[in-house]
Design a protein around this motif. Structure first.
Motif, PDB file in Angstrom:
ATOM      1  N   ASP A   1       0.848  -1.186   0.000  1.00 25.45           N
ATOM      2  CA  ASP A   1       0.000   0.000   0.000  1.00 25.45           C
ATOM      3  C   ASP A   1       0.886   1.239   0.000  1.00 25.45           C
ATOM      4  O   ASP A   1       2.120   1.144  -0.034  1.00 25.45           O
ATOM      5  N   SER A   2       0.282   2.408   0.024  1.00 24.08           N
ATOM      6  CA  SER A   2       1.048   3.645  -0.140  1.00 24.08           C
ATOM      7  C   SER A   2       2.013   3.884   1.018  1.00 24.08           C
ATOM      8  O   SER A   2       3.171   4.270   0.813  1.00 24.08           O
TER       9      SER A   2
ATOM     10  N   GLU B   1      -5.481   2.001  -4.077  1.00 19.89           N
ATOM     11  CA  GLU B   1      -4.913   3.303  -3.715  1.00 19.89           C
ATOM     12  C   GLU B   1      -4.151   3.863  -4.907  1.00 19.89           C
ATOM     13  O   GLU B   1      -3.329   3.166  -5.509  1.00 19.89           O
TER      14      GLU B   1
ATOM     15  N   ASP C   1      -3.149  10.069  -5.278  1.00 14.81           N
ATOM     16  CA  ASP C   1      -3.350  10.940  -4.115  1.00 14.81           C
ATOM     17  C   ASP C   1      -2.869  10.276  -2.830  1.00 14.81           C
ATOM     18  O   ASP C   1      -2.239  10.919  -1.982  1.00 14.81           O
ATOM     19  N   ALA C   2      -3.171   8.986  -2.675  1.00 10.46           N
ATOM     20  CA  ALA C   2      -2.740   8.274  -1.475  1.00 10.46           C
ATOM     21  C   ALA C   2      -1.219   8.181  -1.415  1.00 10.46           C
ATOM     22  O   ALA C   2      -0.619   8.294  -0.328  1.00 10.46           O
TER      23      ALA C   2
ATOM     24  N   GLU D   1       0.257  11.608  -0.406  1.00 11.13           N
ATOM     25  CA  GLU D   1       0.062  11.845   1.015  1.00 11.13           C
ATOM     26  C   GLU D   1       0.979  10.967   1.865  1.00 11.13           C
ATOM     27  O   GLU D   1       1.544  11.427   2.873  1.00 11.13           O
ATOM     28  N   ALA D   2       1.172   9.721   1.482  1.00 11.01           N
ATOM     29  CA  ALA D   2       2.032   8.823   2.253  1.00 11.01           C
ATOM     30  C   ALA D   2       3.483   9.292   2.244  1.00 11.01           C
ATOM     31  O   ALA D   2       4.162   9.264   3.280  1.00 11.01           O
TER      32      ALA D   2
END
Length: 250
Positions: free
Chosen positions: A200-201, A229, A232-233, A236-237
């Motif tokens: 995941d991010s 995801e 954008d994710a 942000e990460a």
């Protein structure tokens, strides 16, 4: 070193890496949007076209194919492209299925590719796990790649990997890396009760930290419905991890 290494992203897992005078293509996917069956019985849905076509690539010296079993990593047009490429480096089982110029590499095995101006680039297969521990009978074998060469920075291509502990092993052997091409997207399907099939991010940002990567190019986060995801994710990460200055988002 990053100035000497370019990565052009085409969507999904597909990117063209210019490295040491060679042009190396990851997981070629150029088919249009639509539904694609997978060996597990699931149907994967592509939602957006690629940012280019095979005939626009120019010369490709080798394909770095993490695995051949799924249409979101190798589709019909990608398979056709393999016939025109000098060598496709992939899993041992995948090379047996593909035939032709495909060459299978077990994790930690290496092959040398001749550079146009002399010298070689070493491609080392590295371990990847496409889901939770024990997933291989269902999701299949997968590998990533590390590129090294005299006077060149190290490049890591993760393939479809969901295991940060494998990233730690790779960093122990090859870190720090110059450029990390990380397959992200937080892929989830009904398999394994919806467990992650790729990072995941937040895990992608953690992988960058583990690798001490100077630059990160996330791929495999768009164009498919089972990628949970997206851009954008990831932005942000990497912001939350304090790594915004290292990430290249196309």
């Amino acid at each position: 070193m990053t100035d000497a290494i370019s990565v052009q992203v085409y969507g999904g897992p597909t990117a063209l890496i210019a490295y040491g005078g060679l042009r190396l293509l990851t997981d070629p996917t150029f088919d249009g949007p639509g539904e694609y069956p997978s060996p597990s019985g699931l149907t994967l849905r592509k939602t957006a076209p690629s940012k280019g076509s095979p005939h626009e690539l120019g010369r490709v010296d080798a394909v770095l194919l993490s695995h051949d079993q799924h249409a979101d990593n190798l589709d019909t047009s990608g398979r056709a492209l393999l016939a025109d490429v000098p060598v496709t480096l992939t899993t041992v089982s995948g090379a047996g299925r593909l035939g032709g110029t495909a060459r299978g590499l077990a994790p930690w095995a290496s092959v040398e590719l001749d550079r146009p101006g002399g010298g070689t680039v070493t491609v080392t297969a590295v371990p990847a796990r496409h889901g939770p521990e024990g997933c291989e009978p269902v999701s299949g074998d997968v590998i990533g790649f590390v590129l090294t060469g005299e006077g060149l920075g190290t490049v890591y291509v993760s393939g479809d990997n969901a295991a940060l502990e494998l990233v730690e092993q790779i960093a122990g052997r090859f870190g720090p890396v110059d450029t990390a091409v990380i397959f992200a997207g937080a892929v989830r399907t009904p398999l394994f009760d919806g467990a992650l099939l790729t990072l995941d991010s937040a895990q992608a940002a953690e992988a960058a930290r583990i690798l001490r990567a100077r630059r990160v190019v996330p791929v495999h986060h768009d164009s498919w419905a089972h990628f949970s995801e997206g851009r954008d994710a990831l932005v942000e990460a990497f912001r939350a991890a304090g790594l915004t200055d290292r990430v290249q988002m196309d």
